[in-house]
Design a protein around this motif. Structure first.
Motif, short mmCIF file in Angstrom:
data_model
loop_
_atom_site.label_atom_id
_atom_site.label_comp_id
_atom_site.label_asym_id
_atom_site.label_seq_id
_atom_site.Cartn_x
_atom_site.Cartn_y
_atom_site.Cartn_z
N LEU A 92 0.83 -1.21 0.00
CA LEU A 92 0.00 0.00 0.00
C LEU A 92 0.86 1.25 0.00
CD1 LEU A 92 -2.87 -0.87 2.52
CD2 LEU A 92 -3.12 -0.39 0.07
N ALA A 93 1.95 1.23 0.74
CA ALA A 93 2.83 2.40 0.79
C ALA A 93 3.38 2.72 -0.59
CB ALA A 93 3.97 2.15 1.78
N VAL A 94 3.90 1.71 -1.28
CA VAL A 94 4.49 1.94 -2.60
C VAL A 94 3.42 2.37 -3.60
CG1 VAL A 94 5.65 0.83 -4.54
CG2 VAL A 94 6.45 0.41 -2.20
N GLU A 95 2.29 1.68 -3.61
CA GLU A 95 1.24 2.01 -4.58
C GLU A 95 0.64 3.38 -4.33
OE1 GLU A 95 -1.58 -1.14 -4.32
OE2 GLU A 95 -0.31 -2.59 -5.38
N THR A 96 0.30 3.68 -3.07
CA THR A 96 -0.32 4.96 -2.75
C THR A 96 0.66 6.11 -2.98
OG1 THR A 96 -1.65 3.87 -1.05
CG2 THR A 96 -1.54 6.27 -0.97
N PHE A 97 1.88 5.93 -2.54
CA PHE A 97 2.90 6.96 -2.70
C PHE A 97 3.10 7.29 -4.19
CE2 PHE A 97 6.78 9.22 -2.69
CZ PHE A 97 7.10 9.61 -1.41
N THR A 98 3.24 6.26 -4.99
CA THR A 98 3.49 6.47 -6.41
C THR A 98 2.32 7.18 -7.09
OG1 THR A 98 4.88 4.48 -6.47
CG2 THR A 98 4.08 5.33 -8.58
N LYS A 99 1.10 6.74 -6.80
CA LYS A 99 -0.08 7.37 -7.40
C LYS A 99 -0.21 8.82 -6.97
CE LYS A 99 -2.80 3.12 -7.91
NZ LYS A 99 -3.99 2.37 -7.43
N SER A 100 0.04 9.10 -5.70
CA SER A 100 -0.08 10.46 -5.20
C SER A 100 0.97 11.37 -5.83
CB SER A 100 0.07 10.47 -3.67
OG SER A 100 0.07 11.80 -3.17
N TYR A 101 2.20 10.90 -5.89
CA TYR A 101 3.26 11.73 -6.47
C TYR A 101 2.98 11.99 -7.95
CZ TYR A 101 7.88 13.45 -7.74
OH TYR A 101 8.91 14.23 -8.20
N ALA A 102 2.54 10.96 -8.66
CA ALA A 102 2.29 11.09 -10.10
C ALA A 102 1.14 12.04 -10.38
CB ALA A 102 1.99 9.71 -10.69
N ALA A 103 0.14 12.09 -9.48
CA ALA A 103 -1.05 12.90 -9.73
C ALA A 103 -0.93 14.33 -9.22
CB ALA A 103 -2.26 12.24 -9.08
N ALA A 104 0.07 14.61 -8.40
CA ALA A 104 0.17 15.93 -7.76
C ALA A 104 0.49 17.02 -8.78
CB ALA A 104 1.23 15.90 -6.67
N ASN A 105 -0.01 18.22 -8.50
CA ASN A 105 0.23 19.36 -9.37
C ASN A 105 1.23 20.35 -8.80
OD1 ASN A 105 -1.66 18.56 -11.39
ND2 ASN A 105 -3.34 19.26 -10.06
N ASP A 106 1.65 20.15 -7.56
CA ASP A 106 2.57 21.09 -6.94
C ASP A 106 3.89 21.11 -7.71
OD1 ASP A 106 4.52 22.30 -5.05
OD2 ASP A 106 2.84 22.20 -3.66
N PRO A 107 4.40 22.30 -8.05
CA PRO A 107 5.65 22.36 -8.82
C PRO A 107 6.89 21.98 -8.01
CG PRO A 107 4.92 24.56 -8.23
CD PRO A 107 3.83 23.63 -7.81
N GLU A 108 6.77 21.92 -6.68
CA GLU A 108 7.91 21.60 -5.83
C GLU A 108 7.96 20.09 -5.57
OE1 GLU A 108 10.36 23.49 -4.76
OE2 GLU A 108 9.54 25.21 -5.82
N PRO A 109 8.98 19.40 -6.09
CA PRO A 109 9.05 17.95 -5.87
C PRO A 109 9.07 17.54 -4.40
CG PRO A 109 10.54 18.60 -7.63
CD PRO A 109 10.03 19.86 -7.00
N GLN A 110 9.75 18.35 -3.56
CA GLN A 110 9.83 17.99 -2.15
C GLN A 110 8.45 18.01 -1.49
OE1 GLN A 110 12.97 17.07 -0.56
NE2 GLN A 110 11.40 16.18 0.73
N LYS A 111 7.63 18.99 -1.84
CA LYS A 111 6.28 19.06 -1.29
C LYS A 111 5.43 17.88 -1.79
CE LYS A 111 6.16 24.08 -0.66
NZ LYS A 111 5.48 25.35 -1.05
#
Length: 253
Positions: free
Chosen positions: A62-81
């Protein structure tokens, strides 16, 4: 998945010699279109689950799947955020899953993830998996162990050489999915610029706990990523392989 030029990537996971199930998970992602790749870069992640029954396997997956989907879908221009948002989303998703399945209420997982955007390294980390950097033949640990023993060493209450064989060396002070406590998160205040020839390694404690840092350093420095993965896993298993073993190695071209 097609991997764009710029890195040489290899990963490997192994159940080890004493466990029946592999509770580690790992993942790699990069967007398919070039415009998104410029903004998001590459994402690599490892997670080491814990919990009764199949809880550890579920938590790390769940950690890997959720993390990946969230990062891929995010619109924030700052990668760290985006990394921090993804980490917290994974934490909440694991908690929700445990709340819906009482037999999994003790499950949790470490999580160490990096984003490589052009030659800038961003990362987030919870638990005792690790992120290493090999630069000009010298190994650096970029993450900090969230364990009771690491805390005691930091406070000067025990010596570093006492930590290796301490009976409480695996007691975590922070993990994704654990209810009731605020996450202890490592995240750099600014990205680290990487140079050609730098090597990054994400790994679970089933790897680093079975060897000296000098052995990791030598293997990464002398071998291509795929060969280094194989030799390091073999060494951990030769030492008894008491835990699952997972690593990802990225060499910057």
């Amino acid at each position: 998945m097609k991997i764009r030029p710029g890195v040489e990537l290899a990963s490997l996971t192994d159940v080890g010699c004493q466990r029946e199930n592999n509770e580690d998970s790992h993942g790699y992602w990069e967007p398919s279109d070039d415009a998104s790749f410029l903004a998001s870069g590459r994402l690599a992640i490892v997670a080491d689950g814990m919990g009764g029954h199949e809880g550890g396997q579920i938590a790390s997956r769940l950690a890997v799947e959720t993390f990946t989907k969230s990062y891929a879908a995010a619109n924030d221009p700052e990668p760290q955020k985006r990394l921090l948002t993804a980490l917290n989303q994974a934490h909440k998703n694991i908690q929700q899953h445990a709340n819906q399945n009482p037999r999994l209420n003790s499950m949790g997982t470490t999580c160490t993830a990096l984003a490589l955007v052009e030659h800038r390294l961003y990362f987030v980390h919870v638990g005792d998996s690790r992120l290493y950097l090999l630069r000009q033949g010298k190994l650096q640990t970029l993450s900090r162990d969230h364990t009771l023993i690491a805390r005691l060493v930091e406070k000067g209450l025990i010596q570093p050489e006492q930590a290796k064989d301490h009976p409480q060396k695996h007691v975590l002070t922070s993990a994704l999915g654990i209810p009731g406590e605020e996450l202890e998160i490592d995240a750099p205040p600014k990205p680290l610029h990487l140079d050609a020839g730098d090597i990054l390694m994400l790994c679970t404690d089933g790897l680093w706990g079975q060897m000296q840092a000098s052995e990791i350093e030598q293997s990464l420095a002398s071998q291509a990523p795929a060969a280094a993965c194989r030799s390091l896993v073999d060494l951990a298993k030769k030492r008894g392989g008491p835990d699952n073993i997972t690593l990802q190695v990225l060499r910057i071209d």
